[in-house]
Design an enzyme around this catalytic site. Structure first.
Site, PDB file in Angstrom:
ATOM      1  N   TYR A 100       4.044   0.261   4.824  1.00 41.30           N
ATOM      2  CA  TYR A 100       4.698  -0.909   5.417  1.00 41.30           C
ATOM      3  C   TYR A 100       3.801  -2.145   5.395  1.00 41.30           C
ATOM      4  O   TYR A 100       3.700  -2.861   6.381  1.00 41.30           O
ATOM      5  CB  TYR A 100       5.144  -0.617   6.861  1.00 41.30           C
ATOM      6  CG  TYR A 100       5.733   0.760   7.070  1.00 41.30           C
ATOM      7  CD1 TYR A 100       6.837   1.176   6.317  1.00 41.30           C
ATOM      8  CD2 TYR A 100       5.204   1.643   7.999  1.00 41.30           C
ATOM      9  CE1 TYR A 100       7.382   2.439   6.493  1.00 41.30           C
ATOM     10  CE2 TYR A 100       5.745   2.910   8.184  1.00 41.30           C
ATOM     11  CZ  TYR A 100       6.837   3.301   7.434  1.00 41.30           C
ATOM     12  OH  TYR A 100       7.366   4.555   7.613  1.00 41.30           O
ATOM     13  N   HIS A 101       3.202  -2.420   4.233  1.00 43.00           N
ATOM     14  CA  HIS A 101       2.313  -3.575   4.107  1.00 43.00           C
ATOM     15  C   HIS A 101       2.757  -4.528   2.994  1.00 43.00           C
ATOM     16  O   HIS A 101       1.937  -4.951   2.171  1.00 43.00           O
ATOM     17  CB  HIS A 101       0.878  -3.115   3.809  1.00 43.00           C
ATOM     18  CG  HIS A 101       0.249  -2.313   4.897  1.00 43.00           C
ATOM     19  ND1 HIS A 101      -0.890  -1.549   4.702  1.00 43.00           N
ATOM     20  CD2 HIS A 101       0.579  -2.154   6.193  1.00 43.00           C
ATOM     21  CE1 HIS A 101      -1.216  -0.953   5.830  1.00 43.00           C
ATOM     22  NE2 HIS A 101      -0.344  -1.299   6.751  1.00 43.00           N
ATOM     23  N   PRO A 102       4.020  -4.928   2.905  1.00 46.48           N
ATOM     24  CA  PRO A 102       4.413  -5.858   1.841  1.00 46.48           C
ATOM     25  C   PRO A 102       3.703  -7.194   1.995  1.00 46.48           C
ATOM     26  O   PRO A 102       3.545  -7.713   3.099  1.00 46.48           O
ATOM     27  CB  PRO A 102       5.922  -5.993   2.027  1.00 46.48           C
ATOM     28  CG  PRO A 102       6.167  -5.659   3.468  1.00 46.48           C
ATOM     29  CD  PRO A 102       5.150  -4.611   3.801  1.00 46.48           C
ATOM     30  N   HIS A 159       0.846  -1.192   0.000  1.00 45.44           N
ATOM     31  CA  HIS A 159       0.000   0.000   0.000  1.00 45.44           C
ATOM     32  C   HIS A 159       0.880   1.240   0.000  1.00 45.44           C
ATOM     33  O   HIS A 159       1.694   1.428   0.918  1.00 45.44           O
ATOM     34  CB  HIS A 159      -0.920   0.003   1.225  1.00 45.44           C
ATOM     35  CG  HIS A 159      -1.990  -1.036   1.170  1.00 45.44           C
ATOM     36  ND1 HIS A 159      -2.329  -1.813   2.257  1.00 45.44           N
ATOM     37  CD2 HIS A 159      -2.796  -1.432   0.159  1.00 45.44           C
ATOM     38  CE1 HIS A 159      -3.303  -2.635   1.914  1.00 45.44           C
ATOM     39  NE2 HIS A 159      -3.596  -2.428   0.649  1.00 45.44           N
TER      40      HIS A 159
END
Length: 543
Positions: free
Chosen positions: A473-475, A300
């Site tokens: 920080y949503h890998p 995101h």
């Protein structure tokens, strides 16, 4: 470095990574006293007090003592910039570093996973696992549990600018929604967070700490997994580095990779599991061809808008030393105030344009502003309105560049690389501005500081998106679940073509969820634990 090793110690299950998923697995699998569980964590203990203070992520992110400190490759989609990608290197993993926001995503996310052929991952099937882990401050209902270990609480901070933001969103046509994890996601309201009485509730605190009392669970810290051990097409253990020595452990039943969307594909590739051509390029012998390892990377990307205000914001409360002292005293005495702040206060889920059947963008509103939080807030009153696309169509990849597990992999997100993503980015900025133009928010806004009103045309707004965007920080997605050519695991999270190996973390998401990823990752681990237990019982009956 010592290369000779003693005979490997044997466990029924080996879990690689004591993060958001690994701590859950360790707890649930060790509930069975008949099995032995080894949990390996590359980082150390979660002793740092800033881990437990909610706003402490300002101190723990980008800190090599607690963060892997990954850095992406230069990305053309964001003007060639490289972004920092924090990932937890500590007990609790990223649940010990993250912004504490508790968001599950949309019903349709999980129904879409099931429609791709992943049985048991539709919303009705996963909802019980969200409820199982949850201890909801508001109590149990059709969508929430109150008996789980993970504390989910309302924010302990309210500020005028946040109230004005909510009212402006409603004035723009967005409905109010007190529970975006309930019957419907669409709307505006306050976030809930994974905290309890003013302290962070990481998975290490909620799941791991109680489980460590069991004699059948062994935790080894500062144990960096180097590779998986294979005998033919069966994974039989792991090799890990601890200090200056190489150790081995064998798994009688299964190895469970829970090292996250970066770590899990890296370990697979270093073990010779991945795309044969890529492995040959970096000097790794291919043990099992699986071209999807490291592909399908999704994240995101938030576009940050900063508005100066005539009313006080948190910038004014934390800017000066005496005020900082007052804030610290308030927290010490009452566990309230700015130190209890999650990464954002207000969330919005809405459509970027008319005609869509569900929200495709999310807002994170912060009652403060900063160029980089670790460098301090701006010297003026302001708030931040960040907006991201929920389901980006751009796809990136994770690839090792060396056979050495200590060398960080190449991370290429490929942000804003599709026409659809560019369109949503432009429309999202327009929605953010439309909210800012509504009363009672507009009357206290004195200037659009970032990106600035000079950005007006669609081309200029896209330029602003490329220049002023950051990861949230949503890998996810790099070991995707499915049955197509790029799938890495099946719908029971078993790695295709191998025995004794599963991946259990955010990397298995075939499509990223519509929101923050920590709660879904915990759910994935809860679901996986039940699958693992059921498969063991089935094997025992056959035997």
């Amino acid at each position: 470095m010592t290369t000779t090793t003693p005979p490997p110690e044997a466990f029924d299950y080996i879990i690689v990574g004591a993060g958001s998923a690994g701590c859950v697995l360790a707890n649930r699998l060790s509930e069975d006293p008949e099995v032995s569980v080894l949990l390996l964590e590359a980082g150390g203990s979660d002793w740092n007090p800033w881990i437990h203070v909610p706003v402490g992520y300002f101190k723990t992110m980008h800190n090599p003592a607690t963060d892997w400190c990954y850095l992406t490759d230069p990305d053309e989609g964001i003007d060639g910039r490289r972004l920092q990608w924090p990932r937890g290197k500590v007990l609790g993993g990223s649940s010990s570093l993250n912004g504490l926001l508790y968001i599950r995503g949309q019903r349709e996310d999980y129904d879409d996973w099931a429609q791709l052929g992943n049985d048991g991952w539709d919303y009705d099937s996963v909802l019980p696992y969200f409820k199982k882990s949850e201890c909801q401050e508001r109590g149990a209902d059709d969508y929430h549990g109150a008996d789980g270990p993970l504390k989910v609480s309302d924010l302990r901070l309210r500020r005028e600018i946040a109230e004005r933001f909510i009212e402006a969103a409603k004035a723009s046509g967005i409905p109010e929604n007190r529970d975006v994890n309930g019957a419907t996601q669409e709307g505006v309201g306050y976030f809930q967070q994974t905290s309890y009485k003013g302290f962070r509730c990481s998975t290490a605190k909620a799941f791991l700490r109680p489980a460590l009392k069991r004699s059948n669970l062994t935790l080894v810290k500062r144990a960096h997994c180097q590779r998986l051990l294979l005998e033919g097409k069966r994974v039989v253990g792991v090799e890990y580095r601890q200090g200056q020595s190489i150790q081995r452990a064998s798994a009688r039943l299964e190895v469970l990779l829970s090292s996250g969307a970066i770590g899990s594909p890296q370990i697979l590739q270093c073990s010779g599991i991945g795309d044969p051509d890529h492995l040959a390029e970096v000097g790794v012998d291919c043990r099992h061809a699986l071209p999807g390892v490291g592909e399908n990377l999704q994240d995101h990307l938030q576009i940050r808008l900063v508005f100066k205000t005539s009313c006080r914001t948190l910038n004014d409360e934390v800017r000066h030393p005496l005020r900082k002292l007052a804030v610290g005293t308030q927290y010490a005495l009452t566990r309230t105030g700015p130190l209890t702040l999650a990464a954002s206060q207000v969330c919005i889920f809405t459509q970027s344009r008319d005609g869509l059947d569900r929200p495709d963008i999310q807002f994170h509103m912060q009652p403060l502003s900063a160029d980089k939080p670790a460098e301090g807030v701006h010297p003026f009153s302001a708030f931040t309105s960040s907006v991201c696309q929920l389901r980006p169509t751009s796809r990136g990849r994770i690839r090792i560049t060396s056979a050495d597990p200590a060398v960080y992999p190449s991370i290429q997100p490929n942000y804003l690389s599709t026409e659809e993503d560019c369109r949503v980015a432009v429309d999202a900025i327009k929605v953010a501005r439309r909210i800012a133009e509504q009363a009672p928010l507009a009357e206290v806004i004195t200037d659009e500081y970032v990106p600035g009103r000079e950005y007006q045309s669609d081309e200029q707004l896209l330029e602003a998106a490329r220049r002023y965007s950051q990861t949230i920080y949503h890998p996810a997605g790099t070991c995707k679940m499915g049955h197509d050519d790029l799938a890495v695991v099946d719908d029971r999270l078993r790695v295709h073509g191998l025995e004794g190996l599963r991946v259990v973390d955010a990397s298995i998401m075939p499509i990223i969820v519509s929101g923050n990823t920590n709660a879904p990752t915990i759910m994935i681990a809860e679901r996986a634990a039940d699958m693992i237990k059921a498969d063991r019982r089935a094997q025992a009956r056959v035997a």
